[in-house]
Design a protein around this motif. Structure first.
Motif, PDB file in Angstrom:
ATOM      1  N   CYS B  38     -16.108 -22.538 -30.130  1.00  0.00           N
ATOM      2  CA  CYS B  38     -15.175 -22.057 -31.163  1.00  0.00           C
ATOM      3  C   CYS B  38     -13.789 -22.666 -30.957  1.00  0.00           C
ATOM      4  CB  CYS B  38     -15.067 -20.543 -31.117  1.00  0.00           C
ATOM      5  SG  CYS B  38     -16.512 -19.733 -31.758  1.00  0.00           S
ATOM      6  N   LEU B  39     -13.441 -22.949 -29.725  1.00  0.00           N
ATOM      7  CA  LEU B  39     -12.127 -23.527 -29.433  1.00  0.00           C
ATOM      8  C   LEU B  39     -12.101 -25.040 -29.665  1.00  0.00           C
ATOM      9  CD1 LEU B  39     -11.238 -21.588 -26.157  1.00  0.00           C
ATOM     10  CD2 LEU B  39     -10.131 -21.346 -28.369  1.00  0.00           C
ATOM     11  N   GLY B  40     -13.247 -25.591 -30.029  1.00  0.00           N
ATOM     12  CA  GLY B  40     -13.278 -27.020 -30.361  1.00  0.00           C
ATOM     13  C   GLY B  40     -13.862 -27.909 -29.277  1.00  0.00           C
ATOM     14  N   ASP B  77     -13.293 -33.797 -21.654  1.00  0.00           N
ATOM     15  CA  ASP B  77     -12.117 -34.351 -22.294  1.00  0.00           C
ATOM     16  C   ASP B  77     -10.904 -33.698 -21.637  1.00  0.00           C
ATOM     17  OD1 ASP B  77     -10.365 -35.437 -24.028  1.00  0.00           O
ATOM     18  OD2 ASP B  77     -11.432 -34.851 -25.850  1.00  0.00           O
ATOM     19  N   ILE B  78     -10.094 -34.474 -20.988  1.00  0.00           N
ATOM     20  CA  ILE B  78      -9.019 -33.887 -20.188  1.00  0.00           C
ATOM     21  C   ILE B  78      -8.025 -33.116 -21.048  1.00  0.00           C
ATOM     22  CG2 ILE B  78      -7.561 -35.982 -20.096  1.00  0.00           C
ATOM     23  CD1 ILE B  78      -8.223 -33.429 -17.284  1.00  0.00           C
ATOM     24  N   GLU B  79      -7.866 -33.539 -22.308  1.00  0.00           N
ATOM     25  CA  GLU B  79      -6.930 -32.829 -23.198  1.00  0.00           C
ATOM     26  C   GLU B  79      -7.420 -31.407 -23.505  1.00  0.00           C
ATOM     27  OE1 GLU B  79      -7.515 -36.165 -24.172  1.00  0.00           O
ATOM     28  OE2 GLU B  79      -5.557 -36.793 -23.401  1.00  0.00           O
ATOM     29  N   LYS B  80      -8.732 -31.202 -23.334  1.00  0.00           N
ATOM     30  CA  LYS B  80      -9.287 -29.879 -23.657  1.00  0.00           C
ATOM     31  C   LYS B  80      -9.279 -28.963 -22.427  1.00  0.00           C
ATOM     32  CE  LYS B  80     -10.322 -30.563 -27.959  1.00  0.00           C
ATOM     33  NZ  LYS B  80     -11.290 -31.424 -28.519  1.00  0.00           N
ATOM     34  N   LEU B  83      -7.539 -25.633 -22.746  1.00  0.00           N
ATOM     35  CA  LEU B  83      -8.282 -24.623 -23.512  1.00  0.00           C
ATOM     36  C   LEU B  83      -9.329 -23.962 -22.619  1.00  0.00           C
ATOM     37  CD1 LEU B  83      -8.877 -26.578 -26.847  1.00  0.00           C
ATOM     38  CD2 LEU B  83      -7.069 -24.970 -26.320  1.00  0.00           C
ATOM     39  N   PHE B  84      -9.993 -24.795 -21.809  1.00  0.00           N
ATOM     40  CA  PHE B  84     -10.998 -24.263 -20.885  1.00  0.00           C
ATOM     41  C   PHE B  84     -10.339 -23.296 -19.899  1.00  0.00           C
ATOM     42  CE2 PHE B  84     -12.693 -24.621 -16.586  1.00  0.00           C
ATOM     43  CZ  PHE B  84     -13.988 -24.144 -16.766  1.00  0.00           C
ATOM     44  N   GLU B  85      -9.188 -23.700 -19.363  1.00  0.00           N
ATOM     45  CA  GLU B  85      -8.488 -22.876 -18.365  1.00  0.00           C
ATOM     46  C   GLU B  85      -8.173 -21.491 -18.934  1.00  0.00           C
ATOM     47  OE1 GLU B  85      -7.150 -23.712 -15.297  1.00  0.00           O
ATOM     48  OE2 GLU B  85      -7.487 -25.871 -15.169  1.00  0.00           O
ATOM     49  N   LEU B 236       1.872 -28.328 -26.346  1.00  0.00           N
ATOM     50  CA  LEU B 236       2.522 -29.250 -27.277  1.00  0.00           C
ATOM     51  C   LEU B 236       1.525 -29.892 -28.242  1.00  0.00           C
ATOM     52  CD1 LEU B 236       5.425 -29.939 -27.512  1.00  0.00           C
ATOM     53  CD2 LEU B 236       5.040 -31.980 -26.177  1.00  0.00           C
ATOM     54  N   LEU B 237       0.371 -30.214 -27.687  1.00  0.00           N
ATOM     55  CA  LEU B 237      -0.676 -30.850 -28.495  1.00  0.00           C
ATOM     56  C   LEU B 237      -1.095 -29.983 -29.670  1.00  0.00           C
ATOM     57  CD1 LEU B 237      -3.511 -32.422 -26.340  1.00  0.00           C
ATOM     58  CD2 LEU B 237      -2.297 -33.491 -28.189  1.00  0.00           C
ATOM     59  N   TYR B 238      -1.028 -28.668 -29.481  1.00  0.00           N
ATOM     60  CA  TYR B 238      -1.530 -27.744 -30.503  1.00  0.00           C
ATOM     61  C   TYR B 238      -0.402 -27.111 -31.307  1.00  0.00           C
ATOM     62  CZ  TYR B 238      -5.708 -28.501 -27.841  1.00  0.00           C
ATOM     63  OH  TYR B 238      -6.755 -29.101 -27.221  1.00  0.00           O
ATOM     64  N   GLU B 239       0.799 -27.616 -31.102  1.00  0.00           N
ATOM     65  CA  GLU B 239       1.946 -27.035 -31.792  1.00  0.00           C
ATOM     66  C   GLU B 239       2.107 -27.712 -33.154  1.00  0.00           C
ATOM     67  OE1 GLU B 239       5.114 -26.695 -28.929  1.00  0.00           O
ATOM     68  OE2 GLU B 239       6.554 -26.642 -30.561  1.00  0.00           O
TER      69      GLU B 239
END
Lengths: 288, 479
Positions: B38-40, B77-80, B83-85, B236-239
């Protein structure tokens, strides 16, 4: 060391004996990839010790390291196999009745070498992000089933499943298919404490004071400046060795200025350092 | 959602290894994977099975080992990772923490509902004689701005609207409602600017679009994760790009440069063979002729000269888009410094080519200052139809079957019907049109003409840097 009997503690010891200072995350992920029989995909900025993991594993398991360096345009004739055309043509001209599409006429490239090795080997597929997407897709069969198809010979299955390490500098996005087939590890630049340990392990004569100052300085340079190329661990080691050659036991303004070329490999980065931080400020920050 | 087959595999493996008392682990992990999806995060079924195998190899009571195992198998994917954390921290929290999170979530929900009810009340107007009733629906962003206004300002706005409704005597009431709607939007836009200038509105807006599962507990958790993400400094990525503050600009620029570099390397790798060069490739020729005893009967040729795709970026720099435009232009600037074949345009009332400006060896800041000062269109109204027509007239040579157009705009253009027809004409001449829309997907439905635009382009929501990255990664050059 036997992979079947391997424990996390043994792996930790192996890494330590090989002089590789690793975080818990690196150890556990490597352990899982080994035990699950899955390739390990290591990503992260250049110079953080990605390739080193493969070298350390080959030391731990006392086995051969087969390396495939990727680049744009790499194809199966360079990576997997090629027929020995000279030999084949000679055989045809000699008019002997022999199958010229047999193992005797096959030139093994790194991937095939790893599959046909009599003993389990470590296969390092270095900088996979530099290879083309087509090559990545070509690797799928090898990474999930440890076999490859050669049209004239049929399917070649691994005699011993190799330990596969793939590295990437993230220059290009890797496909979901490739990532799905691997365990994933991201290595970042080390913390100051970890870098001190690395310096002590590689250059023991540096001493605690100098090691701490160098690790802190490099940490500040990496985090505070927007550089084209951040100093890697090997550059930290080189810097330490250079300072020792110059008989320095502390990081001081003058010595920093004299050795800037060791840590900055780009003229623009050197100027950025001088403009935005400078040896004076760096020295002060280290002594606060 | 995991398939029945997948569940069965898990069940069998678990039963073999653990007693029935451990059954809840399997369910928890399935739910956790659901949350990640759900978080992508793209978690496949095979990775779900791998996870179970991995957990058999570690000590489950060791939280670090447990978390690392999950991360190694599920996050590619390191950018994700962020979200995992967050998901891990909330999903595998202690019962006490879970209770606390639950209560906080409940409180937030109640507060939100109360505010929404108040707004609904404030923006419902009825004539005293009961003859007319009108209700204005505010967007999420507008609601937030309204809530930040002083009660005096709130009253002033509502009183004015009420006055207009009450004094309405005859004529077209629908027209008046439409005027009031524009008035409310304009006023709230003005306040947004004011609040931002006075730094009273500097908190980031996380524009995070996630699917909900339909399961109350999981959805509560997802909302909790979303709330936590809003307060995280690493988000920042999700802002929403519109709300990225001055202090975060350098970080945002680093992300954009990295993204531009990745895309540039993709463009340079994706190529098409042209029919120009024809050279014999000796190795392949020998190989295919071995079967004829080495006699060269079949000739094999070298791969022909590669032709890179032509990328044309058209960025809306009208008033409503100016904040987004600065980010997208930075992205365009980064790309054009690496990809020579790229053409860049900006548009508002009309189109302007900026390719040459980007190719000059000036810094991005200097380039932007020059463009903003010299462009007659910067910050103007939006007329995409005129821009597309100008493009077809002046730059016809760029419209080829190898061209890919990227349009960045909120699609709030004048003459939507005519724009749709110009878009259709353009689409026929090029390989692909990718539309990055800065409006949240939830607001697309309000703009009727968007569905007509979508017939001739592939439209994606692009409010955040993560959206930009996602679209570029998965949809750009995807065919």
């Amino acid at each position: 060391m036997d992979l079947k009997e391997l424990t996390i503690e043994q792996l930790k010891e192996g890494f330590a004996n090989a002089g590789y200072i690793s975080e818990e995350e690196t150890l556990i992920t490597t352990y899982l990839s080994l035990k699950l029989g899955k390739p390990l995909l290591v990503t992260g900025p250049p110079g953080v010790g990605k390739t080193e993991i493969a070298k350390v594993l080959s030391k731990i398991f006392a086995t051969q390291l087969i390396r495939l360096q990727c680049y744009e345009g790499l194809d199966e004739t360079k990576a997997l196999y090629e027929w020995d055309y000279k030999k084949q043509l000679l055989m045809i001209q000699s008019k002997k009745e022999e199958n010229i599409f047999s193992q005797d006429y096959l030139l093994e490239r790194p991937l095939l070498q790893a599959l046909l090795a009599e003993q389990q080997v470590v296969l390092l597929i270095d900088e996979i992000d530099k290879a083309d997407e087509e090559f990545e897709a070509f690797l799928f069969e090898m990474l999930s089933d440890f076999q490859v198809s050669i049209p004239e010979l049929g399917t070649v299955t691994a005699k011993n499943i190799p330990i596969i390490i793939l590295t990437s500098n993230n220059e290009r996005e890797l496909s979901d298919g490739l990532k799905r087939r691997c365990a994933f590890l991201y290595l970042d630049y080390p913390s100051v404490e970890k870098e001190i340990q690395i310096i002590n392990s590689k250059v023991p004569q540096a001493g605690q004071q100098l090691s701490r100052e160098i690790a802190s300085a490099v940490g500040k340079i990496r985090s505070q400046l927007e550089l084209k190329k951040k100093p890697s661990i090997s550059e930290t080691i080189d810097w330490t060795r250079s300072l020792l050659l110059l008989n320095a036991d502390r990081l001081e303004t003058q010595i920093i200025d004299q050795t800037l070329n060791i840590i900055f490999k780009d003229e623009e980065d050197k100027k950025t350092f001088q403009r935005e931080l400078g040896s004076e400020k760096l020295y002060q920050a280290l002594n606060e | 959602m995991l398939s029945d087959k997948e569940l069965a595999v898990w069940q069998t493996m678990l039963n073999q290894r653990w007693s029935r008392s451990y059954e809840y682990i399997e369910h928890n992990l399935i739910k956790f994977i659901q949350v990640l999806r759900c978080l992508g995060l793209r978690v496949s079924s095979s990775e779900a099975v791998d996870l179970l195998k991995a957990l058999l190899l570690i000590d489950l009571s060791d939280k670090v080992a447990f978390k690392t195992a999950l991360q190694a198998v599920l996050v590619k994917d390191i950018e994700k990772k962020i979200l995992f954390e967050k998901a891990f921290a909330i999903f595998f929290a202690t019962p006490e923490e879970k209770d606390k999170n639950f209560l906080e979530g409940l409180q937030r929900k109640e507060e939100r509902e109360k505010q929404n009810q108040q707004i609904e009340k404030d923006f419902t107007f009825q004539r005293e004689d009961g003859s007319e009733k009108v209700q204005f629906d505010l967007t999420e962003m507008q609601k937030q701005i309204y809530n930040r206004l002083s009660s005096h300002e709130q009253e002033k706005l509502c009183d004015f609207v009420d006055q207009v409704v009450q004094t309405h005597r005859e004529g077209n009431f629908t027209k008046k409602v439409s005027f009031l709607k524009n008035f409310i939007t304009g006023t709230l836009n003005y306040w947004e600017k004011q609040l931002r200038q006075n730094s009273q509105y500097d908190n980031a807006q996380v524009a995070f679009e996630m699917d909900l599962t339909g399961e109350e507990k999981l959805d509560e958790m997802l909302q909790n994760i979303e709330e936590q993400l809003k307060t995280s400094e690493q988000m920042l990525l999700y802002e929403d790009m519109k709300t990225i503050g001055e202090k975060d600009l350098p970080k945002a620029m680093v992300i954009i440069k990295r993204l531009a570099k990745k895309i540039a390397s993709r463009i340079s790798r994706r190529y098409k063979q042209s029919k120009k060069s024809k050279k014999i490739e000796i190795r392949r020729t020998i190989r295919s002729n071995i079967g004829y005893g080495g006699t060269m009967l079949e000739l094999k040729y070298k791969a022909r000269k590669m032709e890179k795709p032509k990328v044309i970026l058209i960025c809306d720099v009208s008033g409503s888009m100016s904040r987004y435009a600065s980010f997208v232009l930075q992205f365009m600037y980064g790309l054009s410094s690496v990809v020579r074949e790229m053409e860049s345009f900006i548009f508002a009332d009309d189109l302007q080519r900026v390719t040459e400006e980007f190719r000059k060896q000036r810094s991005f800041e200097d380039t932007m200052i020059f463009i903003m000062q010299s462009s007659p269109y910067w910050g103007g109204g939006t007329n995409l139809q005129k821009a597309l027509n100008s493009f077809a007239e002046k730059y016809q040579q760029l419209l080829t079957s190898n061209s890919r157009i990227i349009i960045m705009s909120d699609a709030k253009t004048s003459n939507p019907q005519e724009t749709a027809s110009s878009l259709e004409k353009t689409r026929k001449k090029v390989k692909d049109i990718l539309w990055l829309n800065t409006l949240p997907k939830s607001e697309w439905i309000a703009l009727e003409h968007l569905s007509i635009f979508q017939k001739n382009c592939r439209m994606f929501s692009c409010q955040t840097l993560a959206h930009l990255e996602e679209v570029m990664k998965y949809h750009f050059l995807s065919f």
